[in-house]
Motif scaffolding. Sequence first.
Motif, PDB file in Angstrom:
ATOM      1  N   SER A 109       0.990  -1.209  -0.073  1.00  0.00           N
ATOM      2  CA  SER A 109      -0.059   0.054   0.055  1.00  0.00           C
ATOM      3  C   SER A 109       0.985   0.976  -0.122  1.00  0.00           C
ATOM      4  CB  SER A 109      -0.728  -0.221   1.258  1.00  0.00           C
ATOM      5  OG  SER A 109      -1.572   1.272   1.147  1.00  0.00           O
ATOM      6  N   LYS A 110       0.431   2.219  -0.733  1.00  0.00           N
ATOM      7  CA  LYS A 110       1.287   3.498  -0.890  1.00  0.00           C
ATOM      8  C   LYS A 110       0.191   4.635  -0.519  1.00  0.00           C
ATOM      9  CE  LYS A 110       5.357   3.058  -3.086  1.00  0.00           C
ATOM     10  NZ  LYS A 110       6.679   3.923  -2.564  1.00  0.00           N
ATOM     11  N   ILE A 111      -0.933   4.268   0.188  1.00  0.00           N
ATOM     12  CA  ILE A 111      -1.768   4.994   0.600  1.00  0.00           C
ATOM     13  C   ILE A 111      -1.256   6.177   1.740  1.00  0.00           C
ATOM     14  CG2 ILE A 111      -4.136   5.669   1.652  1.00  0.00           C
ATOM     15  CD1 ILE A 111      -4.289   4.260  -1.102  1.00  0.00           C
ATOM     16  N   PRO A 154     -10.203   8.642  -3.254  1.00  0.00           N
ATOM     17  CA  PRO A 154      -9.407   7.402  -3.408  1.00  0.00           C
ATOM     18  C   PRO A 154      -8.627   7.451  -4.841  1.00  0.00           C
ATOM     19  CG  PRO A 154     -11.562   6.883  -2.664  1.00  0.00           C
ATOM     20  CD  PRO A 154     -11.784   8.256  -2.980  1.00  0.00           C
ATOM     21  N   ALA A 193      -5.520   9.539  -3.491  1.00  0.00           N
ATOM     22  CA  ALA A 193      -4.933   8.758  -2.482  1.00  0.00           C
ATOM     23  C   ALA A 193      -4.068   7.588  -2.697  1.00  0.00           C
ATOM     24  CB  ALA A 193      -5.815   8.398  -1.178  1.00  0.00           C
ATOM     25  N   SER A 194      -4.640   6.999  -3.779  1.00  0.00           N
ATOM     26  CA  SER A 194      -4.076   5.672  -4.623  1.00  0.00           C
ATOM     27  C   SER A 194      -2.966   5.963  -5.494  1.00  0.00           C
ATOM     28  CB  SER A 194      -5.029   4.742  -5.054  1.00  0.00           C
ATOM     29  OG  SER A 194      -5.624   5.267  -5.976  1.00  0.00           O
ATOM     30  N   ARG A 195      -2.876   7.438  -6.230  1.00  0.00           N
ATOM     31  CA  ARG A 195      -2.267   7.685  -7.154  1.00  0.00           C
ATOM     32  C   ARG A 195      -0.673   7.661  -6.645  1.00  0.00           C
ATOM     33  NH1 ARG A 195       1.657  10.135  -8.980  1.00  0.00           N
ATOM     34  NH2 ARG A 195       1.902  11.278  -7.232  1.00  0.00           N
ATOM     35  N   TRP A 196       0.195   7.084  -7.441  1.00  0.00           N
ATOM     36  CA  TRP A 196       1.618   7.167  -7.213  1.00  0.00           C
ATOM     37  C   TRP A 196       2.434   6.927  -8.194  1.00  0.00           C
ATOM     38  CZ3 TRP A 196       5.576   3.161  -6.497  1.00  0.00           C
ATOM     39  CH2 TRP A 196       4.861   1.823  -6.314  1.00  0.00           C
ATOM     40  N   GLN A 239      -5.312   6.446 -13.284  1.00  0.00           N
ATOM     41  CA  GLN A 239      -5.522   5.854 -12.180  1.00  0.00           C
ATOM     42  C   GLN A 239      -6.834   5.426 -11.854  1.00  0.00           C
ATOM     43  OE1 GLN A 239      -2.774   5.966  -9.799  1.00  0.00           O
ATOM     44  NE2 GLN A 239      -3.906   4.317  -8.874  1.00  0.00           N
ATOM     45  N   ASP A 291      -7.049   1.965 -13.388  1.00  0.00           N
ATOM     46  CA  ASP A 291      -6.260   1.073 -12.513  1.00  0.00           C
ATOM     47  C   ASP A 291      -4.827   0.927 -13.454  1.00  0.00           C
ATOM     48  OD1 ASP A 291      -5.429  -0.559 -10.401  1.00  0.00           O
ATOM     49  OD2 ASP A 291      -6.120  -2.326 -11.169  1.00  0.00           O
ATOM     50  N   TYR A 321      -1.090   3.250 -13.787  1.00  0.00           N
ATOM     51  CA  TYR A 321      -0.103   4.041 -13.303  1.00  0.00           C
ATOM     52  C   TYR A 321       0.738   4.630 -13.931  1.00  0.00           C
ATOM     53  CZ  TYR A 321      -1.437   1.721  -8.779  1.00  0.00           C
ATOM     54  OH  TYR A 321      -2.317   1.221  -7.815  1.00  0.00           O
TER      55      TYR A 321
END
Length: 190
Positions: free
Chosen positions: A2-4, A13, A16-19, A120, A123, A125
């Motif tokens: 997890s990178k949250i 979300p 928050a989940s984007r990296w 994102q 799904d 990246y």
Amino acid sequence: MSKIPETSAPLTPLLASRWSPRSYDKSYEISDQEVLAILEAGRWAPSSNNGQPWRFSVAKRGTELHEKVVAGLTGFNQSWAPDAAALIVISIKRSDAGESSKGNFYDTGLAVAQMSIQAQALDLYTHQMGGILHAELHKSLALPADLEVAVVISVGKKDVPEKFEGEALAREIAPRTRLDLSEIVLHGKP
């Protein structure tokens, strides 16, 4: 993995989940519909006077164009970016006087941000790369003189970070960090 990030207030979300991973699944093939959705997100970004100064060059893995874009990357980028399903070169229109335009860069940054969030949502990246050979990419893509290459974005499905070793692995698994809000909010407090 997890990178949250831990945030002061909840984020949507998608944010928050984007990296920006570097480990991509090289077996994943991006669909034309996914590319289209990402490009549409960029197309519909806000811009000053609706100038839309951005231009996109899409290079899917396995194509001659992809090879040209990879050749225009520098350093560590050349080792991991070829595994991404696509590389998108972002070019920006110069001012009428032929000079670089801060306003056009700002507007194009909005387009890139929207493209990242749209990816994102699918799904997928993205990773923006500034380590590029601007003039070489401009020439190899045969871009018009009124454009300047700004950045290359990798797009794809993330893969396991253990593909890497040493410092590369450490960077891939490190927690996401940002400056504290107290360091960047100069006036006014929430």
